[in-house]
Motif scaffolding. Structure first.
Motif, PDB file in Angstrom:
ATOM      1  N   GLU A 204     -34.947 -12.360 -21.883  1.00 32.81           N
ATOM      2  CA  GLU A 204     -34.313 -13.364 -21.225  1.00 32.81           C
ATOM      3  C   GLU A 204     -32.976 -13.938 -21.805  1.00 32.81           C
ATOM      4  O   GLU A 204     -31.773 -14.133 -21.310  1.00 32.81           O
ATOM      5  CB  GLU A 204     -35.201 -14.439 -20.801  1.00 32.81           C
ATOM      6  CG  GLU A 204     -36.041 -14.191 -19.657  1.00 32.81           C
ATOM      7  CD  GLU A 204     -36.891 -15.489 -19.296  1.00 32.81           C
ATOM      8  OE1 GLU A 204     -36.479 -16.374 -18.566  1.00 32.81           O
ATOM      9  OE2 GLU A 204     -37.935 -15.677 -19.826  1.00 32.81           O
ATOM     10  N   THR A 205     -32.991 -14.308 -22.937  1.00 34.05           N
ATOM     11  CA  THR A 205     -32.131 -14.882 -24.024  1.00 34.05           C
ATOM     12  C   THR A 205     -30.840 -13.782 -24.013  1.00 34.05           C
ATOM     13  O   THR A 205     -29.838 -14.276 -23.785  1.00 34.05           O
ATOM     14  CB  THR A 205     -32.609 -15.272 -25.291  1.00 34.05           C
ATOM     15  OG1 THR A 205     -33.692 -16.126 -25.275  1.00 34.05           O
ATOM     16  CG2 THR A 205     -31.287 -16.018 -26.188  1.00 34.05           C
TER      17      THR A 205
ATOM     18  N   THR B 230     -28.879 -13.871 -20.892  1.00 33.37           N
ATOM     19  CA  THR B 230     -28.261 -15.235 -20.454  1.00 33.37           C
ATOM     20  C   THR B 230     -26.918 -15.289 -21.594  1.00 33.37           C
ATOM     21  O   THR B 230     -26.288 -16.180 -21.173  1.00 33.37           O
ATOM     22  CB  THR B 230     -29.102 -16.314 -20.462  1.00 33.37           C
ATOM     23  OG1 THR B 230     -29.756 -16.463 -21.619  1.00 33.37           O
ATOM     24  CG2 THR B 230     -30.010 -16.054 -19.142  1.00 33.37           C
TER      25      THR B 230
ATOM     26  N   ALA C 153     -30.097 -18.179 -15.790  1.00 29.41           N
ATOM     27  CA  ALA C 153     -31.544 -18.347 -16.276  1.00 29.41           C
ATOM     28  C   ALA C 153     -32.480 -17.889 -15.127  1.00 29.41           C
ATOM     29  O   ALA C 153     -33.489 -17.059 -15.394  1.00 29.41           O
ATOM     30  CB  ALA C 153     -31.653 -19.665 -16.654  1.00 29.41           C
TER      31      ALA C 153
ATOM     32  N   ALA D 127     -32.318 -14.013 -14.918  1.00 28.92           N
ATOM     33  CA  ALA D 127     -32.837 -13.648 -16.308  1.00 28.92           C
ATOM     34  C   ALA D 127     -34.480 -13.578 -16.062  1.00 28.92           C
ATOM     35  O   ALA D 127     -35.143 -12.506 -16.595  1.00 28.92           O
ATOM     36  CB  ALA D 127     -32.508 -14.253 -17.556  1.00 28.92           C
ATOM     37  N   ARG D 128     -35.061 -14.598 -15.645  1.00 34.21           N
ATOM     38  CA  ARG D 128     -36.533 -14.817 -15.251  1.00 34.21           C
ATOM     39  C   ARG D 128     -36.848 -13.746 -14.227  1.00 34.21           C
ATOM     40  O   ARG D 128     -37.941 -13.230 -14.618  1.00 34.21           O
ATOM     41  CB  ARG D 128     -36.787 -16.189 -14.809  1.00 34.21           C
ATOM     42  CG  ARG D 128     -38.086 -16.439 -15.061  1.00 34.21           C
ATOM     43  CD  ARG D 128     -38.229 -18.033 -14.772  1.00 34.21           C
ATOM     44  NE  ARG D 128     -37.369 -18.902 -13.760  1.00 34.21           N
ATOM     45  CZ  ARG D 128     -36.628 -19.574 -14.164  1.00 34.21           C
ATOM     46  NH1 ARG D 128     -36.089 -19.623 -15.484  1.00 34.21           N
ATOM     47  NH2 ARG D 128     -35.725 -20.119 -13.232  1.00 34.21           N
TER      48      ARG D 128
ATOM     49  N   TYR E 205     -35.654 -10.765 -13.857  1.00 35.23           N
ATOM     50  CA  TYR E 205     -35.566  -9.433 -14.492  1.00 35.23           C
ATOM     51  C   TYR E 205     -36.974  -9.477 -15.827  1.00 35.23           C
ATOM     52  O   TYR E 205     -37.365  -8.235 -15.656  1.00 35.23           O
ATOM     53  CB  TYR E 205     -34.465  -9.289 -15.393  1.00 35.23           C
ATOM     54  CG  TYR E 205     -33.363  -8.692 -14.672  1.00 35.23           C
ATOM     55  CD1 TYR E 205     -33.167  -7.320 -14.240  1.00 35.23           C
ATOM     56  CD2 TYR E 205     -32.144  -9.581 -14.159  1.00 35.23           C
ATOM     57  CE1 TYR E 205     -32.273  -6.894 -13.356  1.00 35.23           C
ATOM     58  CE2 TYR E 205     -31.087  -9.065 -13.578  1.00 35.23           C
ATOM     59  CZ  TYR E 205     -30.995  -7.874 -12.935  1.00 35.23           C
ATOM     60  OH  TYR E 205     -30.141  -7.223 -12.168  1.00 35.23           O
ATOM     61  N   LYS E 206     -37.224 -10.380 -16.167  1.00 36.19           N
ATOM     62  CA  LYS E 206     -38.160 -10.397 -17.168  1.00 36.19           C
ATOM     63  C   LYS E 206     -39.719 -10.319 -16.254  1.00 36.19           C
ATOM     64  O   LYS E 206     -40.413  -9.493 -16.716  1.00 36.19           O
ATOM     65  CB  LYS E 206     -38.100 -11.818 -17.841  1.00 36.19           C
ATOM     66  CG  LYS E 206     -39.634 -12.091 -18.740  1.00 36.19           C
ATOM     67  CD  LYS E 206     -39.829 -13.399 -19.231  1.00 36.19           C
ATOM     68  CE  LYS E 206     -40.375 -14.119 -18.219  1.00 36.19           C
ATOM     69  NZ  LYS E 206     -41.168 -15.324 -18.431  1.00 36.19           N
TER      70      LYS E 206
ATOM     71  N   THR F 181     -33.640  -3.342 -13.816  1.00 35.52           N
ATOM     72  CA  THR F 181     -34.378  -3.968 -14.890  1.00 35.52           C
ATOM     73  C   THR F 181     -34.401  -2.908 -16.066  1.00 35.52           C
ATOM     74  O   THR F 181     -34.285  -3.254 -17.160  1.00 35.52           O
ATOM     75  CB  THR F 181     -35.725  -4.301 -14.169  1.00 35.52           C
ATOM     76  OG1 THR F 181     -35.399  -5.283 -13.384  1.00 35.52           O
ATOM     77  CG2 THR F 181     -36.433  -4.907 -15.362  1.00 35.52           C
TER      78      THR F 181
END
Length: 86
Positions: free
Chosen positions: A4-5, A8, A22, A25-26, A28-29, A69
């Motif tokens: 995630e980091t 972003t 954020a 990203a979440r 995708y995670k 992803t």
């Protein structure tokens, strides 16, 4: 650095020309976790045709996001590998 980091702060989207939010990203995670839980993806370094076939049969509504992803995740793994050697 977690996935995630990376999305972003390091990754640059070819669509928006910027980092992901954020929330994105979440998402995708969460997609990555789903792929791993269903044992569709097991940390391979390439996306094989077998993986793509499994994604398209499992995620009928929008399989393209899951393939993307994996592309981003493999890029993340390559980034970590490259930076651990420095």
């Amino acid at each position: 650095m977690d996935f995630e980091t990376f999305l972003t702060t390091v990754f640059i989207s070819t669509t928006t020309k910027g980092h992901l939010s954020a929330r994105s990203a979440r998402q995708y995670k969460d997609r990555l976790n789903s792929l791993k839980e269903k044992q569709i993806y097991n940390n391979e370094n390439v996306i094989s045709s077998a993986i793509i076939t499994k994604i398209y049969s499992e995620y009928i509504g929008d399989p393209g996001h899951y393939v993307t992803t994996l592309r981003h995740y493999i890029e993340y793994k390559e980034y970590l590998n490259k930076n651990s050697q420095n």
